[in-house]
Design a protein around this motif. Structure first.
Motif, PDB file in Angstrom:
ATOM      1  N   TRP A 100       0.833  -1.197   0.000  1.00 35.01           N
ATOM      2  CA  TRP A 100       0.000   0.000   0.000  1.00 35.01           C
ATOM      3  C   TRP A 100       0.873   1.254   0.000  1.00 35.01           C
ATOM      4  O   TRP A 100       1.941   1.292   0.596  1.00 35.01           O
ATOM      5  CB  TRP A 100      -0.898   0.031   1.230  1.00 35.01           C
ATOM      6  CG  TRP A 100      -2.030  -0.950   1.208  1.00 35.01           C
ATOM      7  CD1 TRP A 100      -1.941  -2.304   1.123  1.00 35.01           C
ATOM      8  CD2 TRP A 100      -3.421  -0.644   1.272  1.00 35.01           C
ATOM      9  NE1 TRP A 100      -3.191  -2.865   1.132  1.00 35.01           N
ATOM     10  CE2 TRP A 100      -4.130  -1.869   1.228  1.00 35.01           C
ATOM     11  CE3 TRP A 100      -4.144   0.539   1.370  1.00 35.01           C
ATOM     12  CZ2 TRP A 100      -5.517  -1.936   1.280  1.00 35.01           C
ATOM     13  CZ3 TRP A 100      -5.522   0.485   1.427  1.00 35.01           C
ATOM     14  CH2 TRP A 100      -6.198  -0.741   1.374  1.00 35.01           C
ATOM     15  N   TYR A 120      -8.487   6.592   1.238  1.00 38.16           N
ATOM     16  CA  TYR A 120      -7.796   5.320   1.053  1.00 38.16           C
ATOM     17  C   TYR A 120      -7.696   4.577   2.384  1.00 38.16           C
ATOM     18  O   TYR A 120      -7.172   5.104   3.367  1.00 38.16           O
ATOM     19  CB  TYR A 120      -6.387   5.544   0.497  1.00 38.16           C
ATOM     20  CG  TYR A 120      -6.366   5.950  -0.963  1.00 38.16           C
ATOM     21  CD1 TYR A 120      -6.162   5.009  -1.964  1.00 38.16           C
ATOM     22  CD2 TYR A 120      -6.567   7.278  -1.331  1.00 38.16           C
ATOM     23  CE1 TYR A 120      -6.153   5.370  -3.303  1.00 38.16           C
ATOM     24  CE2 TYR A 120      -6.555   7.657  -2.671  1.00 38.16           C
ATOM     25  CZ  TYR A 120      -6.352   6.700  -3.652  1.00 38.16           C
ATOM     26  OH  TYR A 120      -6.353   7.062  -4.977  1.00 38.16           O
ATOM     27  N   ARG A 122      -8.347   0.101   3.916  1.00 40.90           N
ATOM     28  CA  ARG A 122      -9.040  -1.173   3.733  1.00 40.90           C
ATOM     29  C   ARG A 122     -10.454  -1.027   4.295  1.00 40.90           C
ATOM     30  O   ARG A 122     -10.642  -0.589   5.429  1.00 40.90           O
ATOM     31  CB  ARG A 122      -8.287  -2.297   4.447  1.00 40.90           C
ATOM     32  CG  ARG A 122      -8.971  -3.636   4.374  1.00 40.90           C
ATOM     33  CD  ARG A 122      -9.204  -4.114   2.923  1.00 40.90           C
ATOM     34  NE  ARG A 122      -8.116  -4.896   2.378  1.00 40.90           N
ATOM     35  CZ  ARG A 122      -7.716  -4.814   1.115  1.00 40.90           C
ATOM     36  NH1 ARG A 122      -8.309  -3.964   0.277  1.00 40.90           N
ATOM     37  NH2 ARG A 122      -6.736  -5.566   0.682  1.00 40.90           N
ATOM     38  N   ASP A 126     -15.302  -1.248   0.353  1.00 38.95           N
ATOM     39  CA  ASP A 126     -15.854  -2.596   0.534  1.00 38.95           C
ATOM     40  C   ASP A 126     -15.752  -3.007   1.994  1.00 38.95           C
ATOM     41  O   ASP A 126     -14.830  -3.704   2.362  1.00 38.95           O
ATOM     42  CB  ASP A 126     -15.087  -3.563  -0.371  1.00 38.95           C
ATOM     43  CG  ASP A 126     -15.702  -4.937  -0.450  1.00 38.95           C
ATOM     44  OD1 ASP A 126     -16.867  -5.085  -0.060  1.00 38.95           O
ATOM     45  OD2 ASP A 126     -15.018  -5.871  -0.889  1.00 38.95           O
ATOM     46  N   GLU A 160     -16.787 -11.281   3.634  1.00 37.51           N
ATOM     47  CA  GLU A 160     -15.521 -11.561   2.958  1.00 37.51           C
ATOM     48  C   GLU A 160     -15.071 -13.011   3.154  1.00 37.51           C
ATOM     49  O   GLU A 160     -14.068 -13.434   2.571  1.00 37.51           O
ATOM     50  CB  GLU A 160     -14.432 -10.606   3.445  1.00 37.51           C
ATOM     51  CG  GLU A 160     -14.723  -9.131   3.206  1.00 37.51           C
ATOM     52  CD  GLU A 160     -14.781  -8.745   1.734  1.00 37.51           C
ATOM     53  OE1 GLU A 160     -14.681  -9.622   0.870  1.00 37.51           O
ATOM     54  OE2 GLU A 160     -14.945  -7.541   1.458  1.00 37.51           O
ATOM     55  N   GLU A 430     -12.500   1.296  -7.192  1.00 40.80           N
ATOM     56  CA  GLU A 430     -12.339   1.330  -5.734  1.00 40.80           C
ATOM     57  C   GLU A 430     -11.228   0.408  -5.237  1.00 40.80           C
ATOM     58  O   GLU A 430     -10.821   0.484  -4.074  1.00 40.80           O
ATOM     59  CB  GLU A 430     -13.651   0.940  -5.042  1.00 40.80           C
ATOM     60  CG  GLU A 430     -14.117  -0.477  -5.374  1.00 40.80           C
ATOM     61  CD  GLU A 430     -15.311  -0.935  -4.547  1.00 40.80           C
ATOM     62  OE1 GLU A 430     -15.319  -0.669  -3.340  1.00 40.80           O
ATOM     63  OE2 GLU A 430     -16.214  -1.560  -5.112  1.00 40.80           O
ATOM     64  N   ASN A 431     -10.738  -0.488  -6.091  1.00 43.53           N
ATOM     65  CA  ASN A 431      -9.672  -1.430  -5.698  1.00 43.53           C
ATOM     66  C   ASN A 431     -10.092  -2.318  -4.528  1.00 43.53           C
ATOM     67  O   ASN A 431      -9.269  -2.629  -3.657  1.00 43.53           O
ATOM     68  CB  ASN A 431      -8.373  -0.695  -5.336  1.00 43.53           C
ATOM     69  CG  ASN A 431      -7.685  -0.093  -6.549  1.00 43.53           C
ATOM     70  OD1 ASN A 431      -8.017  -0.413  -7.688  1.00 43.53           O
ATOM     71  ND2 ASN A 431      -6.738   0.785  -6.312  1.00 43.53           N
ATOM     72  N   ASN A 432     -11.348  -2.725  -4.521  1.00 40.99           N
ATOM     73  CA  ASN A 432     -11.769  -3.634  -3.457  1.00 40.99           C
ATOM     74  C   ASN A 432     -10.989  -4.940  -3.556  1.00 40.99           C
ATOM     75  O   ASN A 432     -10.721  -5.445  -4.641  1.00 40.99           O
ATOM     76  CB  ASN A 432     -13.279  -3.883  -3.518  1.00 40.99           C
ATOM     77  CG  ASN A 432     -13.781  -4.207  -4.905  1.00 40.99           C
ATOM     78  OD1 ASN A 432     -13.216  -3.792  -5.904  1.00 40.99           O
ATOM     79  ND2 ASN A 432     -14.877  -4.953  -4.978  1.00 40.99           N
ATOM     80  N   HIS A 433     -10.582  -5.459  -2.425  1.00 41.47           N
ATOM     81  CA  HIS A 433      -9.776  -6.674  -2.276  1.00 41.47           C
ATOM     82  C   HIS A 433      -8.327  -6.462  -2.719  1.00 41.47           C
ATOM     83  O   HIS A 433      -7.542  -7.419  -2.725  1.00 41.47           O
ATOM     84  CB  HIS A 433     -10.360  -7.863  -3.063  1.00 41.47           C
ATOM     85  CG  HIS A 433     -11.701  -8.309  -2.596  1.00 41.47           C
ATOM     86  ND1 HIS A 433     -12.216  -9.551  -2.869  1.00 41.47           N
ATOM     87  CD2 HIS A 433     -12.649  -7.684  -1.852  1.00 41.47           C
ATOM     88  CE1 HIS A 433     -13.409  -9.675  -2.336  1.00 41.47           C
ATOM     89  NE2 HIS A 433     -13.692  -8.543  -1.714  1.00 41.47           N
ATOM     90  N   ASP A 436      -4.412  -0.299  -1.845  1.00 40.83           N
ATOM     91  CA  ASP A 436      -4.923   1.050  -2.068  1.00 40.83           C
ATOM     92  C   ASP A 436      -6.416   1.080  -2.351  1.00 40.83           C
ATOM     93  O   ASP A 436      -6.905   1.849  -3.184  1.00 40.83           O
ATOM     94  CB  ASP A 436      -4.154   1.743  -3.201  1.00 40.83           C
ATOM     95  CG  ASP A 436      -2.705   2.041  -2.815  1.00 40.83           C
ATOM     96  OD1 ASP A 436      -2.437   2.190  -1.610  1.00 40.83           O
ATOM     97  OD2 ASP A 436      -1.849   2.102  -3.712  1.00 40.83           O
ATOM     98  N   GLU A 437      -7.165   0.252  -1.623  1.00 40.16           N
ATOM     99  CA  GLU A 437      -8.624   0.341  -1.689  1.00 40.16           C
ATOM    100  C   GLU A 437      -9.051   1.747  -1.308  1.00 40.16           C
ATOM    101  O   GLU A 437      -8.450   2.391  -0.438  1.00 40.16           O
ATOM    102  CB  GLU A 437      -9.248  -0.679  -0.741  1.00 40.16           C
ATOM    103  CG  GLU A 437     -10.770  -0.657  -0.738  1.00 40.16           C
ATOM    104  CD  GLU A 437     -11.375  -1.642   0.248  1.00 40.16           C
ATOM    105  OE1 GLU A 437     -12.556  -1.477   0.582  1.00 40.16           O
ATOM    106  OE2 GLU A 437     -10.655  -2.572   0.688  1.00 40.16           O
ATOM    107  N   ASN A 438     -10.117   2.232  -1.953  1.00 39.41           N
ATOM    108  CA  ASN A 438     -10.507   3.612  -1.715  1.00 39.41           C
ATOM    109  C   ASN A 438     -11.975   3.830  -2.043  1.00 39.41           C
ATOM    110  O   ASN A 438     -12.613   2.989  -2.684  1.00 39.41           O
ATOM    111  CB  ASN A 438      -9.653   4.554  -2.565  1.00 39.41           C
ATOM    112  CG  ASN A 438      -9.925   4.386  -4.055  1.00 39.41           C
ATOM    113  OD1 ASN A 438     -10.777   5.063  -4.615  1.00 39.41           O
ATOM    114  ND2 ASN A 438      -9.200   3.475  -4.702  1.00 39.41           N
TER     115      ASN A 438
END
Length: 464
Positions: A100, A120, A122, A126, A160, A430-433, A436-438
């Motif tokens: 990250w 940003y 986790r 999500d 999850e 969103e970069n889920n999983h 840099d999820e956001n």
């Protein structure tokens, strides 16, 4: 009812809402390991009470705890006594800090690749950021015009990890979860940047296949031929799962697939997809669609079999003439409305047993399963939601028959006999999983406005 005052309240308290969301995101809550789960559930309960819910309870399940909260309507519009059920999950995926740009549990606002501000962390997209928007909306309504419907919030802690006990939770608490419509705010908006309303989601059946032969790896020259090969058996089995025209060959597989209505086809035709752009982006010369079948129909309304992984023998550099003693494959089925993952697994087991050659043992392990669900496109709950999203996002929403992936909407449709819609509040990237999820702050804000609008719409709409 007018919602302008509630929107203004959201704007005035935006900074405080983001501070509270940062606190929630700072708390790890990884269902795979259990890290921070109990502490986060307690935070969820407290947040619900602070944001205007009348009661909130931590509910123990055979797995991770959930939170159920209720808020009763303050006013009596045409839909007095109506209840909207909102679902989300507080658990998140694991995160490796070294991957990250900023620590995954130290929420950071910075400019995203499109030049807009993003938060940003986790769980930002999500799914903490999405269901926290519901809390902001409830508080805004209660502080201004009043809450127009009863609201029930279910926040689980195992999504999850496959939502293993969500159905148990809903059936166990069925009496307090009755509603007129269920809404799932999860996943990303359309890649075009437009919001979309999804009528449900595809189901999932994930299966591990293991074939074993001899008690050790062998020299293919000394033993190849008379000694059966597990890798060949697995490849042949996988090949047998499809007919020459590409259909899935399991007995009865298509028997329960719900036919598309004229309205379904209208919805599919209205979805903007540039198939040439998809091919160019993925570096493909062709797509696997039948003649006269669109990309969206194949993706959203037809079941699919995917080979997710293969493992056997030697795969290093050079040559090793090995006859492997075992071989493995991982496959997943994406199922569509009215298919039953239990029946598909039983059909797969019978098919595999008939295909296995003498000398080879094959074991099928059911890893995960989730039933599909689709609300009819002409359901009376659809138009009020489209109006709500249109008003909140200032964009024309895209109506889609299904999410391509799988979320547990079937639980509410089956256990509560209630229509269910998926309305994502997170940005497409969103970069889920992923690192840099956001969540884009503009999407978070639009999500809170959407919940305000949908509660107002369902208070006044005719749903019979």
């Amino acid at each position: 009812m007018t919602t302008a005052e509630s929107h203004a309240f959201l704007e005035r308290h935006d900074a405080a809402f983001l501070d509270d969301l940062r606190s929630l995101l700072s708390q790890p809550s990884i269902s795979a390991t259990g890290e921070g789960i109990d502490d986060c559930a307690a935070m969820v309960r407290q947040s619900c009470l602070e944001y205007g819910f009348d009661d909130a309870e931590i509910v123990e399940t055979p797995g991770r705890p959930a939170v159920i909260a209720h808020a009763s309507a303050d006013i009596e519009p045409a839909g007095a006594g109506r209840t909207v059920l909102l679902y989300g999950h507080y658990d998140v995926q694991p995160a490796t800090a070294s991957e990250w740009r900023s620590p995954p549990f130290e929420p950071t606002v910075r400019e995203g690749p499109d030049g807009t501000d993003r938060l940003y962390a986790r769980g930002a997209g999500d799914n903490k950021g999405q269901w926290f928007a519901h809390l902001c909306a409830v508080r805004a309504l209660r502080e201004t015009s009043g809450l127009p419907t009863d609201v029930t919030l279910v926040i689980e802690g195992e999504e999850e990890s496959g939502s293993e006990h969500l159905e148990w939770l809903v059936r166990e608490h069925r009496d307090e979860l009755g509603a007129d419509v269920a809404i799932v705010a999860d996943g990303p908006i359309d890649e075009s940047g437009r919001p979309h309303v999804l009528l449900g989601s595809r189901g999932l059946l994930y299966v591990d296949i293991e074939a074993t032969g001899a008690n050790r790896d062998l020299h293919s020259g000394n033993f190849g031929g008379p000694v059966p090969n597990p890798a060949t058996a697995v490849v042949d089995l996988l090949s047998s799962l499809r007919t020459d025209d590409g259909r899935i060959a399991l007995e009865g597989f298509y028997d329960d697939v719900r036919p598309l209505t004229d309205r379904d086809r209208e919805v599919l035709e209205a979805i903007p997809v540039d198939e040439e752009a998809v091919k160019a982006d993925l570096g493909l010369s062709a797509l696997a669609t039948d003649q006269g079948e669109s990309y969206t129909e194949r993706l959203l309304c037809r079941p699919n079999l995917n080979v997710a992984g293969l493992d056997a023998g030697y795969d290093g550099e050079g040559m090793k003439t090995v006859l492997p003693s075992r071989a493995r494959a991982k496959i997943d089925f994406r199922l569509v409305a009215d298919q039953d993952p239990d029946e598909v697994f039983e059909s797969l087991s019978r098919h595999a047993e008939a295909q296995v050659p003498p000398g080879i043992d094959v074991t099928l392990s059911r890893v995960a399963a989730m039933a599909p669900q689709r609300t009819p496109a002409d359901s009376p709950v659809v138009e009020p939601m489209l109006r709500a999203v249109r008003e909140a996002w200032h964009e024309e929403p895209i109506l889609k028959p299904s999410l391509g992936g799988s979320v547990p909407t079937y639980v509410f449709a089956d256990a509560l006999d209630v229509p269910c819609l998926v309305v994502p509040y997170a940005n497409a990237d969103e970069n889920n999983h992923a690192p840099d999820e956001n969540i884009a702050l503009s999407c978070f804000r639009a999500g809170a406005r959407t919940t305000v609008e949908l509660l107002a719409e369902y208070a006044d709409a005719t749903l019979e």
